[in-house]
Write an enzyme that holds these catalytic residues in place. Sequence first.
Site, PDB file in Angstrom:
ATOM      1  N   HIS A  79     -54.779  38.726 -23.401  1.00 59.54           N
ATOM      2  CA  HIS A  79     -55.802  37.897 -22.749  1.00 59.54           C
ATOM      3  C   HIS A  79     -55.431  37.545 -21.320  1.00 59.54           C
ATOM      4  CE1 HIS A  79     -53.802  33.899 -23.390  1.00 59.54           C
ATOM      5  NE2 HIS A  79     -53.341  34.456 -24.492  1.00 59.54           N
ATOM      6  N   ASP A  81     -56.789  34.858 -19.518  1.00 61.38           N
ATOM      7  CA  ASP A  81     -56.849  33.440 -19.125  1.00 61.38           C
ATOM      8  C   ASP A  81     -55.551  32.712 -19.453  1.00 61.38           C
ATOM      9  OD1 ASP A  81     -57.434  33.711 -21.947  1.00 61.38           O
ATOM     10  OD2 ASP A  81     -58.131  31.635 -21.950  1.00 61.38           O
ATOM     11  N   ASP A 142     -48.006  33.492 -20.999  1.00 64.57           N
ATOM     12  CA  ASP A 142     -49.056  33.543 -22.025  1.00 64.57           C
ATOM     13  C   ASP A 142     -50.391  33.698 -21.300  1.00 64.57           C
ATOM     14  OD1 ASP A 142     -50.720  33.228 -24.165  1.00 64.57           O
ATOM     15  OD2 ASP A 142     -50.329  31.110 -24.446  1.00 64.57           O
ATOM     16  N   GLU A 176     -59.396  33.405 -24.253  1.00 60.57           N
ATOM     17  CA  GLU A 176     -58.720  33.315 -25.552  1.00 60.57           C
ATOM     18  C   GLU A 176     -58.287  31.884 -25.831  1.00 60.57           C
ATOM     19  OE1 GLU A 176     -55.204  33.504 -28.362  1.00 60.57           O
ATOM     20  OE2 GLU A 176     -55.315  32.674 -26.354  1.00 60.57           O
ATOM     21  N   GLU A 177     -57.810  31.207 -24.782  1.00 61.69           N
ATOM     22  CA  GLU A 177     -57.218  29.876 -24.975  1.00 61.69           C
ATOM     23  C   GLU A 177     -58.250  28.825 -25.381  1.00 61.69           C
ATOM     24  OE1 GLU A 177     -54.205  29.477 -25.190  1.00 61.69           O
ATOM     25  OE2 GLU A 177     -53.125  30.899 -23.911  1.00 61.69           O
TER      26      GLU A 177
HETATM   27 ZN   LIG Z   1     -51.782  33.665 -25.690  1.00 63.68          ZN
END
Ligand SMILES: [Zn+2]
Length: 410
Positions: A79, A81, A142, A176-177
């Site tokens: 992802h 974002d 992340d 995604e977050e």
């Molecule tokens: Zn992640």
Amino acid sequence: MNDTVADRFLRYVAIDTQSDGASETQPSTMKQKDLGRLLVAELLALGIADAHLDEHGYVYATIPGNTDKDVPVICFCSHMDTAPDFTGTNVKPQIVPDYQGGDIRLSGDASRVIRVDEHPELRNQIGNDIITSDGTTLLGADDKAGLAEIMSAAARLVSDPAIKHGTIKLLFTPDEEIGRGVDKVDLAKLGAQFAYTLDGETAGDIEDETFSADGVEINIAGVAMHPGFAKDRMVNAIKVASAIVARLPQEQSPETTSGRQGFIHPVEITGSMASARIALIVRDFEDAGLAEKNALIGRIAQEVVAAWPGATYTLKVHEQYRNMKGVLDRHPQIVENAVEAIRRAGMTPRRGSVRGGTDGSRLSLMGLPCPNIFAGGHAFHSPLEWISRQDMEKAVATIVELCKLWEERA
Ligand SMILES: [Zn+2]
């Protein structure tokens, strides 16, 4: 384009891609497309001709196979974002080359220290090059680590015809977050049979199990009244809601559970005398455990409201996502191949469960089985986030080995 995975990572974290759960647009923030456009440009420069960014903010690309065998089409996904929890604007990465142990003090904020006691994984990083933020932002490992790793693996696949592989799909998602990472994904267009997210933590980890997740909303109606004339007539919805929350079992809370235990977690309470609303999230690895917890909430709400004559309530349960293990167990070669790829890349594989969800849990239930492989980052969503260059290189090696394995075993 002789970029290392660390070069790519440093380029991607410089672009602010924070998502925003309060936004109703797709993607939730248009700045995520800035990174999407850069990734497409880099894929095209690698000769991956169909790379494109769609209107919803997804990047799709295909690396054509170079084998005569009939290999299942696999996809690598991460992802774009970063989490709304901490700012991702103006990330200034710091590098600790050849880390020799000890706490890492972040240069932009003296109060931010990555302590070995709190981040014991640092003990396995001696001699590695550690990348952090300066402490004033999150880093964005992340999941920009996952992006950089997939991009580096793609570069290796297209430049080395000696690596035999089937058709490989790449998918980079926005949002995604905030739980919307696969809302607008076009699985027919993607055309993959199996997928892997690169969104886990420690090198060597593979996760084939996530929580099953429901949201519960309780709306309580009280009886509103002037407090001067309220005797035996007023029913204060605030008190009813509070009584429900007070009855939730403390031993089934996020703060008292770990491992494979589930929990009930009130996330929001709002209201007035006339009406109140409680939002809860419910998590369990087993569907039966999830149903039990929902039933318990229902019983508590019913009993509490019954003790307040005049009050009424409604309760709604909505499904958020489901444990992907049931789907993955029907296709054991997906995880077996990943375990073997991790081993061939020089690590000891460790299978685990995610106390949360991933894009992969929803993709799995949508028909694209998708476990989660490590990306190497630690302390996600915080200014103390860190990752090592060497662990990113191990992830690149794992992806390449995985492509080779699917071809070899086809
Ligand atoms: Zn992640």
